[in-house]
Design a protein around this motif. Structure first.
Motif, PDB file in Angstrom:
ATOM      1  N   VAL A   1      10.963 -11.140  -6.092  1.00  0.00           N
ATOM      2  CA  VAL A   1      10.063 -10.598  -5.067  1.00  0.00           C
ATOM      3  C   VAL A   1       9.771  -9.141  -5.396  1.00  0.00           C
ATOM      4  O   VAL A   1      10.693  -8.334  -5.516  1.00  0.00           O
ATOM      5  CB  VAL A   1      10.686 -10.700  -3.658  1.00  0.00           C
ATOM      6  CG1 VAL A   1       9.742 -10.136  -2.611  1.00  0.00           C
ATOM      7  CG2 VAL A   1      11.046 -12.141  -3.332  1.00  0.00           C
ATOM      8  N   TYR A   2       8.493  -8.810  -5.556  1.00  0.00           N
ATOM      9  CA  TYR A   2       8.119  -7.418  -5.789  1.00  0.00           C
ATOM     10  C   TYR A   2       6.705  -7.195  -5.279  1.00  0.00           C
ATOM     11  O   TYR A   2       5.927  -8.132  -5.086  1.00  0.00           O
ATOM     12  CB  TYR A   2       8.221  -7.050  -7.274  1.00  0.00           C
ATOM     13  CG  TYR A   2       7.408  -7.928  -8.201  1.00  0.00           C
ATOM     14  CD1 TYR A   2       6.046  -7.725  -8.384  1.00  0.00           C
ATOM     15  CD2 TYR A   2       8.010  -8.963  -8.902  1.00  0.00           C
ATOM     16  CE1 TYR A   2       5.301  -8.520  -9.228  1.00  0.00           C
ATOM     17  CE2 TYR A   2       7.276  -9.775  -9.751  1.00  0.00           C
ATOM     18  CZ  TYR A   2       5.926  -9.538  -9.915  1.00  0.00           C
ATOM     19  OH  TYR A   2       5.195 -10.348 -10.749  1.00  0.00           O
ATOM     20  N   GLY A   3       6.363  -5.935  -5.061  1.00  0.00           N
ATOM     21  CA  GLY A   3       5.039  -5.584  -4.580  1.00  0.00           C
ATOM     22  C   GLY A   3       4.067  -5.354  -5.722  1.00  0.00           C
ATOM     23  O   GLY A   3       4.459  -5.179  -6.872  1.00  0.00           O
ATOM     24  N   PRO A   4       2.789  -5.314  -5.432  1.00  0.00           N
ATOM     25  CA  PRO A   4       1.779  -5.161  -6.481  1.00  0.00           C
ATOM     26  C   PRO A   4       1.809  -3.800  -7.163  1.00  0.00           C
ATOM     27  O   PRO A   4       1.317  -3.657  -8.274  1.00  0.00           O
ATOM     28  CB  PRO A   4       0.455  -5.382  -5.735  1.00  0.00           C
ATOM     29  CG  PRO A   4       0.765  -5.043  -4.310  1.00  0.00           C
ATOM     30  CD  PRO A   4       2.183  -5.453  -4.095  1.00  0.00           C
ATOM     31  N   PHE A   5       2.390  -2.814  -6.514  1.00  0.00           N
ATOM     32  CA  PHE A   5       2.435  -1.481  -7.111  1.00  0.00           C
ATOM     33  C   PHE A   5       3.635  -1.291  -8.023  1.00  0.00           C
ATOM     34  O   PHE A   5       3.666  -0.362  -8.825  1.00  0.00           O
ATOM     35  CB  PHE A   5       2.466  -0.408  -6.017  1.00  0.00           C
ATOM     36  CG  PHE A   5       1.197  -0.340  -5.219  1.00  0.00           C
ATOM     37  CD1 PHE A   5       0.050   0.214  -5.760  1.00  0.00           C
ATOM     38  CD2 PHE A   5       1.148  -0.842  -3.932  1.00  0.00           C
ATOM     39  CE1 PHE A   5      -1.122   0.269  -5.025  1.00  0.00           C
ATOM     40  CE2 PHE A   5      -0.012  -0.788  -3.191  1.00  0.00           C
ATOM     41  CZ  PHE A   5      -1.161  -0.234  -3.738  1.00  0.00           C
ATOM     42  N   GLU A   6       4.635  -2.149  -7.884  1.00  0.00           N
ATOM     43  CA  GLU A   6       5.843  -1.990  -8.676  1.00  0.00           C
ATOM     44  C   GLU A   6       6.345  -3.323  -9.217  1.00  0.00           C
ATOM     45  O   GLU A   6       7.329  -3.885  -8.718  1.00  0.00           O
ATOM     46  CB  GLU A   6       6.942  -1.318  -7.845  1.00  0.00           C
ATOM     47  CG  GLU A   6       6.677   0.140  -7.523  1.00  0.00           C
ATOM     48  CD  GLU A   6       7.852   0.787  -6.815  1.00  0.00           C
ATOM     49  OE1 GLU A   6       8.102   1.956  -7.081  1.00  0.00           O
ATOM     50  OE2 GLU A   6       8.502   0.104  -6.004  1.00  0.00           O
TER      51      GLU A   6
ATOM     52  N   LYS B   1       0.854  -1.184   0.000  1.00  0.00           N
ATOM     53  CA  LYS B   1       0.000   0.000   0.000  1.00  0.00           C
ATOM     54  C   LYS B   1       0.888   1.231   0.000  1.00  0.00           C
ATOM     55  O   LYS B   1       1.803   1.344   0.807  1.00  0.00           O
ATOM     56  CB  LYS B   1      -0.915   0.023   1.236  1.00  0.00           C
ATOM     57  CG  LYS B   1      -1.833   1.231   1.298  1.00  0.00           C
ATOM     58  CD  LYS B   1      -2.688   1.182   2.551  1.00  0.00           C
ATOM     59  CE  LYS B   1      -3.583   2.405   2.655  1.00  0.00           C
ATOM     60  NZ  LYS B   1      -4.411   2.395   3.872  1.00  0.00           N
ATOM     61  N   LYS B   2       0.646   2.134  -0.898  1.00  0.00           N
ATOM     62  CA  LYS B   2       1.464   3.333  -0.982  1.00  0.00           C
ATOM     63  C   LYS B   2       1.094   4.310   0.124  1.00  0.00           C
ATOM     64  O   LYS B   2      -0.075   4.498   0.439  1.00  0.00           O
ATOM     65  CB  LYS B   2       1.279   4.014  -2.332  1.00  0.00           C
ATOM     66  CG  LYS B   2       1.908   3.256  -3.494  1.00  0.00           C
ATOM     67  CD  LYS B   2       1.796   4.049  -4.770  1.00  0.00           C
ATOM     68  CE  LYS B   2       2.487   3.342  -5.917  1.00  0.00           C
ATOM     69  NZ  LYS B   2       2.371   4.094  -7.181  1.00  0.00           N
ATOM     70  N   ALA B   3       2.122   4.940   0.691  1.00  0.00           N
ATOM     71  CA  ALA B   3       1.880   5.985   1.680  1.00  0.00           C
ATOM     72  C   ALA B   3       1.335   7.220   0.984  1.00  0.00           C
ATOM     73  O   ALA B   3       1.671   7.512  -0.152  1.00  0.00           O
ATOM     74  CB  ALA B   3       3.178   6.315   2.415  1.00  0.00           C
ATOM     75  N   LYS B   4       0.497   7.952   1.659  1.00  0.00           N
ATOM     76  CA  LYS B   4      -0.129   9.139   1.091  1.00  0.00           C
ATOM     77  C   LYS B   4       0.498  10.387   1.685  1.00  0.00           C
ATOM     78  O   LYS B   4       0.601  10.544   2.885  1.00  0.00           O
ATOM     79  CB  LYS B   4      -1.638   9.142   1.374  1.00  0.00           C
ATOM     80  CG  LYS B   4      -2.361  10.330   0.768  1.00  0.00           C
ATOM     81  CD  LYS B   4      -3.829  10.266   1.104  1.00  0.00           C
ATOM     82  CE  LYS B   4      -4.575  11.472   0.523  1.00  0.00           C
ATOM     83  NZ  LYS B   4      -6.010  11.441   0.871  1.00  0.00           N
ATOM     84  N   ALA B   5       0.944  11.290   0.798  1.00  0.00           N
ATOM     85  CA  ALA B   5       1.501  12.563   1.240  1.00  0.00           C
ATOM     86  C   ALA B   5       0.386  13.605   1.306  1.00  0.00           C
ATOM     87  O   ALA B   5      -0.650  13.474   0.645  1.00  0.00           O
ATOM     88  CB  ALA B   5       2.598  13.027   0.282  1.00  0.00           C
ATOM     89  N   ASN B   6       0.588  14.635   2.093  1.00  0.00           N
ATOM     90  CA  ASN B   6      -0.421  15.673   2.279  1.00  0.00           C
ATOM     91  C   ASN B   6       0.183  17.044   1.995  1.00  0.00           C
ATOM     92  O   ASN B   6       1.379  17.268   2.197  1.00  0.00           O
ATOM     93  CB  ASN B   6      -0.955  15.654   3.718  1.00  0.00           C
ATOM     94  CG  ASN B   6      -1.514  14.305   4.114  1.00  0.00           C
ATOM     95  OD1 ASN B   6      -2.642  13.977   3.789  1.00  0.00           O
ATOM     96  ND2 ASN B   6      -0.705  13.520   4.817  1.00  0.00           N
TER      97      ASN B   6
ATOM     98  N   PRO C   1       7.855   0.438 -14.195  1.00  0.00           N
ATOM     99  CA  PRO C   1       7.775   1.641 -13.363  1.00  0.00           C
ATOM    100  C   PRO C   1       9.050   2.475 -13.470  1.00  0.00           C
ATOM    101  O   PRO C   1      10.154   1.936 -13.571  1.00  0.00           O
ATOM    102  CB  PRO C   1       7.594   1.077 -11.945  1.00  0.00           C
ATOM    103  CG  PRO C   1       6.969  -0.259 -12.150  1.00  0.00           C
ATOM    104  CD  PRO C   1       7.549  -0.786 -13.429  1.00  0.00           C
ATOM    105  N   THR C   2       8.880   3.780 -13.457  1.00  0.00           N
ATOM    106  CA  THR C   2      10.008   4.689 -13.627  1.00  0.00           C
ATOM    107  C   THR C   2      11.093   4.442 -12.587  1.00  0.00           C
ATOM    108  O   THR C   2      12.296   4.542 -12.876  1.00  0.00           O
ATOM    109  CB  THR C   2       9.531   6.148 -13.538  1.00  0.00           C
ATOM    110  OG1 THR C   2       8.467   6.342 -14.476  1.00  0.00           O
ATOM    111  CG2 THR C   2      10.648   7.110 -13.856  1.00  0.00           C
ATOM    112  N   SER C   3      10.696   4.104 -11.371  1.00  0.00           N
ATOM    113  CA  SER C   3      11.675   3.877 -10.303  1.00  0.00           C
ATOM    114  C   SER C   3      12.570   2.678 -10.587  1.00  0.00           C
ATOM    115  O   SER C   3      13.647   2.544  -9.998  1.00  0.00           O
ATOM    116  CB  SER C   3      10.956   3.677  -8.966  1.00  0.00           C
ATOM    117  OG  SER C   3      10.078   2.563  -9.032  1.00  0.00           O
TER     118      SER C   3
END
Length: 425
Positions: free
Chosen positions: A410-415, A191-196, A299-301
C-alpha cells in the motif's frame, strides 16, 4: 525429574513468601539493590521451572504426587531460623520500596504462571487430539475448542505459527502487521500539503491559507489462507516418534508457503508484491548503472528503511559483477543477521525463492521500503480440520489449516515505495 521440579518450585515459592513477610513486617535489613536482585533471580528461576513442568505430558501428573512430602519440617525450621534474631532489626527500606518489592513478589506468585502452564497443556492436548491420541471429550476437558469437525488452534500455537511465518515470509518479517476482528482501512496520501512562507509578520487580515491533506481509504480484504497436509496412518501409529510434533511442523510449513505465495505472487491479490511494485525500466545498458538508477528512483523518504529482495537467479548474476576498481559489487556484511549477509550499493540484501513467481530463471529484484506492505490478521480464526473419511481409501489422514488474513503493498501516488527490476526478462 518431575518430582525434582515440583520440589524446586515449592522451595522458590516458599522463599518468595518469606521475603514478602519480611517486607510487610519491615524486618528486611538488606539494601534495595540486594533484595531486588534476589527477587529477580527467584522470579526467573520460578518461570523456568514452570515452563519445564508445563512440557510434561498431562498423563504424567500423578508422578508428582507427594513430591513435596518431607518439606514441612524444613519449612518450619527455616521459619524458626528466620524468626530468630529479628528482635531489634529495622528495615532500611522506605515504605514505597517495600511496597514495590511486595507487588513484584505478588506478581510472581500470581495466576500468570498458572495461565502459562494451562496454555502449554492446552497446546499439548490440541496436538495429541489431532493425531488421535486422545478423544474429543478429553481434548475439550483440557481447554481445546472444537466445533463442527474443526479445531481452533490454541493462541500460543497460533503465535508460534505466525512467528515461524515471520522468519520464512520476508514480507511478514519487514511489513506492518495489524491484528483486528474485522476489516481495517489504511489512509493513503493522495495530495501533498502545501507550506507557506512570508517575509514579514502576518497582519490580522492576512491569515494562513488553509491546506488539506486528502486521504483515500484503502481497505484490506481478509480471505481464507488454507493448506493441506496428508499423513499416513502408519506414521500416526508409530508411538516411538513424536508424531504430533511432526504434524504441527508440516502444518506450519504448508501454511507459510501458501501465505507467502499469496503475498508475493497471487493473481487474486491486487496488492501482491509482483503486481503492485512499480516496474522499473532503466535507460542504461550497463548492469551497474541500472542498479544505480533504480536506487535513485526511490523517494528519499523511503531510503532509510530500503533494502533489496532478490531471487537466486539474480544473486548468481550479481555475484559475478565487479566495480570499475575490480571489487565485487555484492559486498559481504558480517554484521547482518539472517539471510546471506550481503549488501548491494550499501543496502541490505535478502534472498528468497518466493521472488521467483514460478519463473526461477528470471533474474528478479525488488528494491524499496517493505514496511509499506500491510498485513491484516483476524485474531481467533486459525483452525485445523481433521479429514479422516476423505482419504481413508489411501490410508491417509488429511489435516487442513486455514486462517483469515490479507496482505497488500500500500502506497500513495506521490511516494511509490517498492520498485521491481527484471534483468533478463
Amino acid at each position: 525429574m518431575k518430582k525434582y521440579l515440583l520440589r524446586r518450585k515449592a522451595q522458590l515459592e516458599k522463599r518468595l513468601k518469606q521475603l514478602k513477610e519480611l517486607l510487610e513486617k519491615g524486618s528486611e535489613t538488606r539494601s534495595m539493590e540486594e533484595v531486588q536482585a534476589e527477587v529477580d533471580e527467584l522470579t526467573a528461576d520460578l518461570d523456568a521451572v514452570n515452563e519445564a513442568l508445563a512440557e510434561f505430558d498431562e498423563t504424567d501428573d500423578n508422578n508428582g504426587n507427594g513430591a513435596g512430602e518431607g518439606e514441612e519440617d524444613d519449612e518450619n525450621e527455616d521459619d524458626e531460623e528466620q524468626d530468630e534474631g529479628e528482635g531489634e532489626k529495622r528495615s532500611i527500606l522506605t515504605q514505597e520500596q517495600r511496597a514495590g518489592l511486595t507487588n513484584m513478589i505478588n506478581h510472581s506468585l500470581s495466576s500468570r504462571v498458572q495461565v502459562k502452564t494451562n496454555e502449554m497443556k492446552t497446546r499439548n492436548a490440541f496436538c495429541r487430539y489431532l493425531v488421535g491420541q486422545i478423544s474429543e471429550s478429553e481434548a475439550r476437558a483440557m481447554g481445546v475448542q472444537t466445533h463442527g469437525g474443526n479445531v481452533l488452534v490454541p493462541e500460543s500455537l497460533a503465535k508460534e505459527i505466525i512467528a515461524y511465518a515471520q522468519e520464512e515470509n520476508l514480507l511478514r518479517k519487514y511489513g506492518k502487521v495489524v491484528e483486528t476482528k474485522g476489516t481495517q482501512g489504511f489512509p493513503i496520501l493522495i495530495k501533498k500539503a502545501k507550506a507557506n512562507r512570508v517575509k514579514t509578520e502576518r497582519a490580522l487580515n492576512q491569515p494562513i491559507p488553509e491546506t488539506d491533506i486528502e486521504f483515500d481509504e484503502y481497505y484490506l480484504n481478509p480471505t481464507e489462507t488454507d493448506a493441506l497436509v496428508l499423513v499416513t496412518k502408519k506414521l500416526l501409529a508409530m508411538s516411538e516418534m513424536n508424531v504430533e510434533r511432526i504434524v504441527v511442523d508440516e502444518l506450519k510449513k504448508a501454511y507459510v508457503r501458501e501465505e507467502a505465495e499469496f503475498f508475493f505472487n497471487s493473481a487474486d491479490n491486487p496488492g501482491a508484491l509482483i503486481r503492485k511494485a512499480v516496474a522499473f525500466t532503466p535507460t542504461a545498458t550497463d548492469i551497474y548503472d541500472k542498479f544505480v538508477q533504480l536506487k535513485n528512483s526511490l523517494p528519499t523518504s523511503m531510503l532509510k528503511n530500503a533494502r533489496w529482495m532478490i531471487n537466486r537467479a539474480a544473486l548468481t548474476a550479481i555475484e559475478t559483477i565487479k566495480t570499475a576498481d575490480g571489487f565485487p559489487l555484492l559486498r559481504p556484511d558480517i554484521g547482518l543477521e539472517g539471510g546471506f549477509g550481503y549488501r548491494l550499493l550499501g543496502f541490505p540484501v535478502d534472498v528468497t525463492d518466493f521472488v521467483d513467481a514460478g519463473t526461477p530463471n528470471i533474474q528478479r529484484l525488488y528494491f524499496g521500503d517493505f514496511s509499506t506492505f500491510y498485513i491484516q490478521d483476524v485474531v481467533g480464526t486459525m483452525e485445523v480440520t481433521k479429514l479422516i473419511e476423505k482419504y481413508a481409501d489411501t490410508n491417509h489422514v488429511g489435516f487442513k489449516i486455514w486462517h483469515l488474513n490479507d496482505g497488500q503493498l500500500v502506497y500513495g501516488p506521490f511516494e511509490p515505495s517498492v520498485f521491481k527490476l527484471e534483468l533478463n526478462a
